[in-house]
Design an enzyme around this catalytic site. Structure first.
Site, PDB file in Angstrom:
ATOM      1  N   GLY A   6       0.847  -1.203   0.000  1.00  0.00           N
ATOM      2  CA  GLY A   6       0.000   0.000   0.000  1.00  0.00           C
ATOM      3  C   GLY A   6       0.873   1.240   0.000  1.00  0.00           C
ATOM      4  N   ARG A  69       0.356  -4.751  -4.554  1.00  0.00           N
ATOM      5  CA  ARG A  69       0.473  -5.745  -3.481  1.00  0.00           C
ATOM      6  C   ARG A  69       0.819  -7.089  -4.108  1.00  0.00           C
ATOM      7  NH1 ARG A  69      -0.746  -3.887   1.404  1.00  0.00           N
ATOM      8  NH2 ARG A  69      -2.308  -2.247   1.654  1.00  0.00           N
ATOM      9  N   GLY A 106       6.222  -2.147   3.663  1.00  0.00           N
ATOM     10  CA  GLY A 106       5.695  -2.487   4.980  1.00  0.00           C
ATOM     11  C   GLY A 106       5.958  -3.946   5.313  1.00  0.00           C
ATOM     12  N   ASN A 107       5.081  -4.505   6.147  1.00  0.00           N
ATOM     13  CA  ASN A 107       5.337  -5.856   6.657  1.00  0.00           C
ATOM     14  C   ASN A 107       5.580  -6.948   5.625  1.00  0.00           C
ATOM     15  OD1 ASN A 107       5.436  -6.394   9.505  1.00  0.00           O
ATOM     16  ND2 ASN A 107       3.668  -5.038   9.553  1.00  0.00           N
ATOM     17  N   ASP A 131       0.623   2.364   9.155  1.00  0.00           N
ATOM     18  CA  ASP A 131       0.187   1.575  10.316  1.00  0.00           C
ATOM     19  C   ASP A 131       1.202   1.619  11.474  1.00  0.00           C
ATOM     20  OD1 ASP A 131      -1.854   0.877   8.601  1.00  0.00           O
ATOM     21  OD2 ASP A 131      -0.994  -1.065   8.081  1.00  0.00           O
ATOM     22  N   ARG A 166     -25.341  13.836  18.467  1.00  0.00           N
ATOM     23  CA  ARG A 166     -25.372  12.424  18.061  1.00  0.00           C
ATOM     24  C   ARG A 166     -24.131  11.688  18.546  1.00  0.00           C
ATOM     25  NH1 ARG A 166     -26.357  13.940  11.814  1.00  0.00           N
ATOM     26  NH2 ARG A 166     -28.620  13.733  11.699  1.00  0.00           N
ATOM     27  N   ARG A 271     -23.812   7.929  13.639  1.00  0.00           N
ATOM     28  CA  ARG A 271     -23.333   8.153  12.271  1.00  0.00           C
ATOM     29  C   ARG A 271     -21.886   7.653  12.173  1.00  0.00           C
ATOM     30  NH1 ARG A 271     -27.957   8.848  11.583  1.00  0.00           N
ATOM     31  NH2 ARG A 271     -29.019  10.587  10.557  1.00  0.00           N
TER      32      ARG A 271
HETATM   33  O1  F6P Z   1      -1.137  -1.042   5.408  1.00  0.00           O
HETATM   34  C1  F6P Z   1      -1.697   0.164   5.053  1.00  0.00           C
HETATM   35  C2  F6P Z   1      -3.191   0.044   4.909  1.00  0.00           C
HETATM   36  O2  F6P Z   1      -3.714   1.304   4.548  1.00  0.00           O
HETATM   37  C3  F6P Z   1      -3.920  -0.510   6.133  1.00  0.00           C
HETATM   38  O3  F6P Z   1      -4.076   0.448   7.135  1.00  0.00           O
HETATM   39  C4  F6P Z   1      -5.196  -0.999   5.508  1.00  0.00           C
HETATM   40  O4  F6P Z   1      -5.754  -2.046   6.274  1.00  0.00           O
HETATM   41  C5  F6P Z   1      -4.740  -1.509   4.182  1.00  0.00           C
HETATM   42  O5  F6P Z   1      -3.521  -0.869   3.886  1.00  0.00           O
HETATM   43  C6  F6P Z   1      -5.704  -1.264   3.054  1.00  0.00           C
HETATM   44  O6  F6P Z   1      -5.198  -1.898   1.925  1.00  0.00           O
HETATM   45  P1  F6P Z   1      -5.684  -1.664   0.444  1.00  0.00           P
HETATM   46  O7  F6P Z   1      -5.137  -0.351  -0.012  1.00  0.00           O
HETATM   47  O8  F6P Z   1      -5.091  -2.803  -0.298  1.00  0.00           O
HETATM   48  O9  F6P Z   1      -7.170  -1.637   0.455  1.00  0.00           O
END
Ligand code: F6P
Length: 354
Positions: A6, A69, A106-107, A131, A166, A271
């Site tokens: 991402g 990804r 990232g991870n 994250d 609300r 909401r």
């Molecule tokens: O890892 C970054 C992130 O934005 C997360 O916070 C979220 O869960 C995920 O990526 C969303 O992924 P995508 O962009 O593939 O919908």
């Protein structure tokens, strides 16, 4: 060089930091940019970059290389045409006679970086994600910028919440961890913060709202992490949870589920706001620009020293590096007993647990 997973703010600023340092260090450096992350390395989609590509991008969101990804768990699974992805990446690397691979990710991307290291490639990586869940670094670039966006969303909700009296829920990204929600929730003055690391009890959440009403407060704002989970669900195995969900109303996301619970128990109007990918968009904040520049320069230093197999990191305010094998596959989660949670509770924020 590639950006993987991402996107987030400061990817360009970080690449700029690496590139500018390298161009200063070496007269003959050539940077190859792979398009759309590891995909570019697999399918040899790349272009030779010029130093001018790295000018004027410090403040630019997104990534000039594109990203995608490529799940780590599928790395050993051939693609639809039978291509061995890992071998293909090694082949591209060798064919181009690269000195090293610079990965911003990232991870999942760090796991693949480590896999390529194990396969004999020279790798230097940089910690990217809104994250902030990467092991081995106190801070990832993108995180502080995303806090700004999520906080701004809560700030905007505050004024309308006050007008209408609300209950409002703002759902914050963060995947399986609560860092972003914790920081944005505190910064935005949320009354209730729900994190994956602290499973909530719906009755406790409702009591916190009732208590605010009793005190004459017209509204309540909840900052809910997208990975928030109830105590009841957290006690179930993955299989049991899947079974339970089959027989339940399907909500678009956890915030809607919690919203329905609140309405059912209190009769109050709720909401839900989901800022979603806005949290990854726009310009990096000044903090991220500085972090990106420092991490980028540190990555270039590792390359100069031929010190491969590391992710550059920030620890206790200092830039350092951590072995990729330590980073790969480990999450940095929020400690439910940390000082920040205790302090937030002291000012009256409910985490839905007690
Ligand atoms: O890892 C970054 C992130 O934005 C997360 O916070 C979220 O869960 C995920 O990526 C969303 O992924 P995508 O962009 O593939 O919908």
């Amino acid at each position: 060089m590639l950006t993987s997973g991402g996107d987030c703010q400061a990817l360009n600023a970080t690449m700029r930091g690496v590139a500018k340092s390298l161009y200063k260090m070496f007269e003959d450096v050539e940077i190859v940019g792979f398009e759309d992350g590891y995909k570019g390395l697999m399918y040899a989609d790349y272009h030779i970059m010029k130093s001018s590509d790295f000018s004027g991008i410090l403040t630019k969101g997104g990534t000039i290389l594109g990203t995608s990804r490529q799940p780590f768990k599928l790395m050993r699974t051939p693609d639809e045409n039978g291509l061995d992805k890992v071998e293909a990446m090694k082949h591209t690397y060798r064919k181009l006679k690269l000195e090293c691979l610079v990965v911003l990710g990232g991870n999942g991307s760090q796991k693949t970086a480590n896999l390529l290291r194990e396969e004999g490639l020279n790798v230097v990586s940089l910690p990217k994600t809104i994250d902030n869940d990467l092991w081995g670094t106190d801070m990832t670039f993108g995180f502080q910028s995303a806090i700004d966006v999520a906080t701004n969303a809560i700030d905007c909700i505050h004024t309308t919440a006050a007008s209408h009296g609300r209950v409002f829920i703002v759902e914050v990204m963060g995947h399986k961890v609560g860092w972003l929600t914790l920081y944005a929730g505190i910064a935005g003055g949320a009354d209730i913060i729900l994190l994956p690391e602290i499973p909530y009890d719906p009755d406790v959440v409702v009591n916190a709202i009732r208590e605010r009403t009793r005190q004459g407060k017209r509204f309540s704002i909840l900052a809910v992490a997208e990975g928030a989970i109830s105590k009841e669900d957290a006690a179930l195995s993955k299989k049991e949870l899947r079974e339970k969900k089959k027989n339940q109303i399907v909500y678009p996301s956890v915030a809607y589920e919690i919203g329905a619970q609140i309405t059912e128990k209190t009769g109050q109007e709720v909401r839900v706001t989901v800022p979603g990918h806005m949290q990854r968009g726009g310009e990096p904040c000044p903090y991220d620009r500085v972090l990106a520049t420092r991490l980028g320069a540190a990555a270039a230093n590792l390359i100069k020293e031929k010190k491969y197999g590391y992710m550059v990191a920030m620890k206790n305010g200092e830039i350092t590096e951590v072995p990729l094998e330590e980073v790969a596959g480990r999450l940095k989660t929020v400690d439910p007993n940390c000082a920040m949670i205790r302090e937030a509770k002291m000012v009256g924020i409910s985490f839905g647990d007690e």
